[in-house]
Structures are given as structure tokens and as C-alpha cells.
Enzyme design. Structure first.
Site, PDB file in Angstrom:
ATOM      1  N   GLY A  13       0.802  -1.233   0.000  1.00  0.00           N
ATOM      2  CA  GLY A  13       0.000   0.000   0.000  1.00  0.00           C
ATOM      3  C   GLY A  13       0.825   1.269   0.000  1.00  0.00           C
ATOM      4  O   GLY A  13       0.286   2.371   0.125  1.00  0.00           O
ATOM      5  N   TYR A 149       6.186 -14.659 -13.847  1.00  0.00           N
ATOM      6  CA  TYR A 149       5.175 -13.636 -13.521  1.00  0.00           C
ATOM      7  C   TYR A 149       3.805 -14.053 -14.053  1.00  0.00           C
ATOM      8  O   TYR A 149       2.796 -14.001 -13.339  1.00  0.00           O
ATOM      9  CB  TYR A 149       5.615 -12.301 -14.129  1.00  0.00           C
ATOM     10  CG  TYR A 149       4.755 -11.116 -13.754  1.00  0.00           C
ATOM     11  CD1 TYR A 149       5.028 -10.361 -12.616  1.00  0.00           C
ATOM     12  CD2 TYR A 149       3.675 -10.736 -14.556  1.00  0.00           C
ATOM     13  CE1 TYR A 149       4.245  -9.268 -12.282  1.00  0.00           C
ATOM     14  CE2 TYR A 149       2.883  -9.645 -14.235  1.00  0.00           C
ATOM     15  CZ  TYR A 149       3.178  -8.906 -13.089  1.00  0.00           C
ATOM     16  OH  TYR A 149       2.389  -7.827 -12.767  1.00  0.00           O
TER      17      TYR A 149
HETATM   18  P1  NDP Z   1       4.673  -0.759  -7.425  1.00  0.00           P
HETATM   19  O1  NDP Z   1       6.073  -1.234  -7.633  1.00  0.00           O
HETATM   20  O2  NDP Z   1       4.383   0.688  -7.455  1.00  0.00           O
HETATM   21  O3  NDP Z   1       4.088  -1.373  -6.077  1.00  0.00           O
HETATM   22  C1  NDP Z   1       4.380  -2.665  -5.660  1.00  0.00           C
HETATM   23  C2  NDP Z   1       4.042  -2.720  -4.182  1.00  0.00           C
HETATM   24  O4  NDP Z   1       4.239  -4.045  -3.694  1.00  0.00           O
HETATM   25  C3  NDP Z   1       4.938  -1.803  -3.369  1.00  0.00           C
HETATM   26  O5  NDP Z   1       4.151  -1.161  -2.409  1.00  0.00           O
HETATM   27  C4  NDP Z   1       5.922  -2.755  -2.712  1.00  0.00           C
HETATM   28  O6  NDP Z   1       6.347  -2.226  -1.474  1.00  0.00           O
HETATM   29  C5  NDP Z   1       5.026  -3.980  -2.518  1.00  0.00           C
HETATM   30  N1  NDP Z   1       5.779  -5.218  -2.393  1.00  0.00           N
HETATM   31  C6  NDP Z   1       6.566  -5.832  -3.312  1.00  0.00           C
HETATM   32  N2  NDP Z   1       7.099  -6.949  -2.801  1.00  0.00           N
HETATM   33  C7  NDP Z   1       6.631  -7.054  -1.533  1.00  0.00           C
HETATM   34  C8  NDP Z   1       6.806  -7.986  -0.489  1.00  0.00           C
HETATM   35  N3  NDP Z   1       7.585  -9.067  -0.621  1.00  0.00           N
HETATM   36  N4  NDP Z   1       6.160  -7.770   0.681  1.00  0.00           N
HETATM   37  C9  NDP Z   1       5.366  -6.685   0.856  1.00  0.00           C
HETATM   38  N5  NDP Z   1       5.169  -5.769  -0.095  1.00  0.00           N
HETATM   39  C10 NDP Z   1       5.794  -5.952  -1.272  1.00  0.00           C
HETATM   40  O7  NDP Z   1       3.829  -1.521  -8.543  1.00  0.00           O
HETATM   41  P2  NDP Z   1       2.264  -1.567  -8.891  1.00  0.00           P
HETATM   42  O8  NDP Z   1       1.477  -0.670  -8.043  1.00  0.00           O
HETATM   43  O9  NDP Z   1       2.202  -1.457 -10.350  1.00  0.00           O
HETATM   44  O10 NDP Z   1       1.955  -3.098  -8.525  1.00  0.00           O
HETATM   45  C11 NDP Z   1       0.911  -3.496  -7.680  1.00  0.00           C
HETATM   46  C12 NDP Z   1       0.351  -4.807  -8.193  1.00  0.00           C
HETATM   47  O11 NDP Z   1      -0.220  -4.582  -9.484  1.00  0.00           O
HETATM   48  C13 NDP Z   1       1.375  -5.932  -8.369  1.00  0.00           C
HETATM   49  O12 NDP Z   1       0.849  -7.148  -7.911  1.00  0.00           O
HETATM   50  C14 NDP Z   1       1.571  -5.982  -9.870  1.00  0.00           C
HETATM   51  O13 NDP Z   1       1.980  -7.253 -10.304  1.00  0.00           O
HETATM   52  C15 NDP Z   1       0.176  -5.629 -10.352  1.00  0.00           C
HETATM   53  N6  NDP Z   1       0.128  -5.159 -11.746  1.00  0.00           N
HETATM   54  C16 NDP Z   1       0.706  -3.990 -12.119  1.00  0.00           C
HETATM   55  C17 NDP Z   1       0.664  -3.576 -13.444  1.00  0.00           C
HETATM   56  C18 NDP Z   1       1.311  -2.307 -13.909  1.00  0.00           C
HETATM   57  O14 NDP Z   1       1.446  -2.115 -15.132  1.00  0.00           O
HETATM   58  N7  NDP Z   1       1.709  -1.397 -13.026  1.00  0.00           N
HETATM   59  C19 NDP Z   1      -0.036  -4.396 -14.465  1.00  0.00           C
HETATM   60  C20 NDP Z   1      -0.621  -5.599 -13.939  1.00  0.00           C
HETATM   61  C21 NDP Z   1      -0.544  -5.953 -12.635  1.00  0.00           C
HETATM   62  P3  NDP Z   1       7.847  -2.451  -0.892  1.00  0.00           P
HETATM   63  O15 NDP Z   1       8.785  -2.208  -2.031  1.00  0.00           O
HETATM   64  O16 NDP Z   1       7.953  -1.496   0.240  1.00  0.00           O
HETATM   65  O17 NDP Z   1       7.873  -3.862  -0.429  1.00  0.00           O
END
Ligand code: NDP
Length: 257
Positions: A13, A149
Site C-alpha cells: 500500500g 510472472y
Molecule cells: P509498485 O512497484 O508501485 O508497487 C508494488 C508494491 O508491492 C509496493 O508497495 C511494494 O512495497 C510492494 N511489495 C513488493 N514486494 C513485496 C513484499 N515481498 N512484501 C510486501 N510488499 C511488497 O507496482 P504496482 O502498483 O504497479 O503493482 C501493484 C500490483 O499490481 C502488483 O501485484 C503488480 O503485479 C500488479 N500489476 C501492475 C501492473 C502495472 O502495469 N503497473 C499491471 C498488472 C498488474 P515495498 O517495495 O515497500 O515492499
């Protein structure tokens, strides 16, 4: 306000789609618990959310840490009505040059982490709650280089359908929001400079019928719908929020005369 009196958990979040959803949920009257790994961005997000948000460090691949965060968050805000299992990482795993470590990291975060987020939340969730899992168009598009993925996100669809069966007796709904390319930090170097971002948008827009990439709020508003009582009879479904990329690829600008 569509989420008055509700408590939500959003993993990941502190960035992108998760942060946009957390802000929208707070604006709609919810109390929101967000998790992530990065303390600084979590603190910044908590400031943005104000008193109805709480940000907790919890790696989604660490079951004990996730459960501890949910316990702490719900002690403050009450039992959960909404879970958005959103945390995810990108990851290139082309045939021929992929290590087991990289492959397993993508699966453990994007698939295993989602299962255990829901399982951990079950001890702290109300009957008739709404669970939304974050999928992706890459689960069905056959994009080269994305085996782990795509498999993880296809697995998320299967999880949702199975969980919907298992949780229906409690009235809990489980659905998937499946975004197409969305403007968030997940794209890293591809959008690191204004020129790179423009080229990225143009390339992805060409294969998208609506001719553009999504903004985080296109996704967060769909998550709000699935979380709200408006979606009260929607169970085990997947909604693609992708400008038509999956359903109507022949309408993309690249195919127009
Ligand atoms: P961001 O990189 O902006 O956000 C990813 C979030 O996931 C961050 O808040 C990160 O926080 C958190 N995160 C990653 N790994 C972990 C972990 N091991 N534990 C806890 N938190 C974790 O990307 P998006 O907002 O784009 O991605 C959000 C979701 O949307 C993902 O599941 C992605 O696969 C999906 N998605 C995104 C698309 C796009 O084009 N943007 C398209 C399709 C799907 P932190 O680094 O602090 O851990």
C-alpha cells in the site's frame, strides 16, 4: 461514502496501485492498514493517509510478519471487511537464462504471498467481507520473458476461484482485478526519464484498443467497486482493467488502417 465504517488491509500500500487504492478507500470512509517492505515509503504513505491509515512493515513472503502486522492493525482499527492482496514484483524470466532463485522469488511474492496473506487475514476478517487479488493481463497474453510472472498471475486467478468456493459459506467474496500496463514505479527503467516514459506509453498504447496505458485510479476505482456493497453478488470473477487489450486486441491502433 461507500466504505463508511469498514476496515481494509492493502498489501503493497506504499506505492502505485496499492497507494492509490489506500487513498481512495480513506476518502470513501474506510480505515486502512497498509503493508510493504520499505519503511521510508510506508511512513510517507502513512502521512498522506492521515489518522485513518496505519502503515506496517511486513514482507508478504514472511507469513509470521504478515500475520503479526494484520494482528497489530486490526487491534487498532477492528476486524477486516476488505483485503486487497496487491503486493507484487516484476521479474524477467526468459527461457535460457533464468536462475531458480529469480523464478522462485517471483512465484513466492506474487503467488505464495497472496495465498498466505489471505490465510493470515482469515483469523481477523468479518463474515461477508470482500477479498480482491491483484492479477495481470500477462496471465493470458503470452508476453515473452514473463513465464514466472504470468504463471503466478494465472495462479492468482485459480486461487480466487478456489477461495471463493471455500469462503462462500461465510459470505466472503473473492475476486480478481487484472490490470493492463499501468503508470506505476513497477516499470522502473522503462519510465525513468520523461523521454523513456513517452516511448513506453506510445509502445503500449499501440497494442491497446483505447490507445493508452492505465492510470492507478483506473484500477483503484475497480477495486473500490469490488470492495463495496455494489458488487455484493459478484463472486469468483476477474475484471480486466486494460483498455480492451485482452478482449479486443484487433481494435488496437497497431491494426488500424
Ligand atoms: P509498485 O512497484 O508501485 O508497487 C508494488 C508494491 O508491492 C509496493 O508497495 C511494494 O512495497 C510492494 N511489495 C513488493 N514486494 C513485496 C513484499 N515481498 N512484501 C510486501 N510488499 C511488497 O507496482 P504496482 O502498483 O504497479 O503493482 C501493484 C500490483 O499490481 C502488483 O501485484 C503488480 O503485479 C500488479 N500489476 C501492475 C501492473 C502495472 O502495469 N503497473 C499491471 C498488472 C498488474 P515495498 O517495495 O515497500 O515492499
Amino acid at each position: 461514502m461507500r466504505l463508511s465504517g469498514k476496515t481494509a488491509l492493502i498489501t503493497g500500500g506504499n506505492s502505485g496501485i496499492g497507494l492509490a487504492t489506500a487513498k481512495l478507500f480513506v476518502a470513501e470512509g474506510a480505515k486502512v492498514i497498509i503493508t510493504g517492505r520499505n519503511k521510508e515509503t510506508l511512513e510517507a504513505a502513512a502521512k498522506e493517509l492521515g489518522p485513518n491509515g496505519i502503515a506496517l512493515v511486513a514482507d508478504a513472503t514472511d507469513v509470521a510478519a504478515t500475520e503479526a502486522a494484520i494482528k497489530k492493525g486490526t487491534e487498532k482499527f477492528g476486524k477486516l471487511d476488505i483485503v486487497f492482496a496487491n503486493a507484487g514484483i516484476p521479474g524477467s524470466t526468459p527461457l535460457g537464462s533464468t536462475t531458480l532463485d529469480v523464478f522462485e522469488k517471483v512465484i513466492s511474492t506474487n503467488l505464495t504471498g497472496v495465498f498466505f496473506t489471505v490465510q493470515s487475514a482469515l483469523h481477523y476478517i468479518n463474515d461477508n467481507a470482500s477479498i480482491i487479488l491483484n492479477g495481470s493481463v500477462i496471465s493470458v497474453l503470452g508476453v515473452p520473458g514473463y513465464s514466472a510472472y504470468g504463471a503466478a498471475k494465472a495462479g492468482v486467478r485459480a486461487l480466487a476461484r478456489i477461495m471463493a468456493s471455500e469462503l462462500s459459506p461465510r459470505g466472503i467474496r473473492v475476486n480478481v482485478v487484472a490490470p493492463g500496463a499501468t503508470r506505476t514505479p513497477i516499470w522502473g527503467a522503462a519510465i525513468a526519464t520523461p523521454e523513456a516514459e513517452k516511448a513506453f506509453e506510445k509502445r503500449l498504447g499501440l497494442s491497446t484498443p483505447l490507445g493508452r496505458i492505465a492510470e492507478p485510479d483506473h484500477i483503484s476505482k475497480t477495486v473500490l467497486f469490488l470492495a463495496s456493497d455494489d458488487a455484493g453478488h459478484i463472486q469468483g470473477q476477474e475484471i480486466f482493467v486494460d483498455g480492451g487489450a485482452v478482449a479486443s486486441p484487433a481494435g488496437a491502433p497497431i491494426y488500424r488502417g
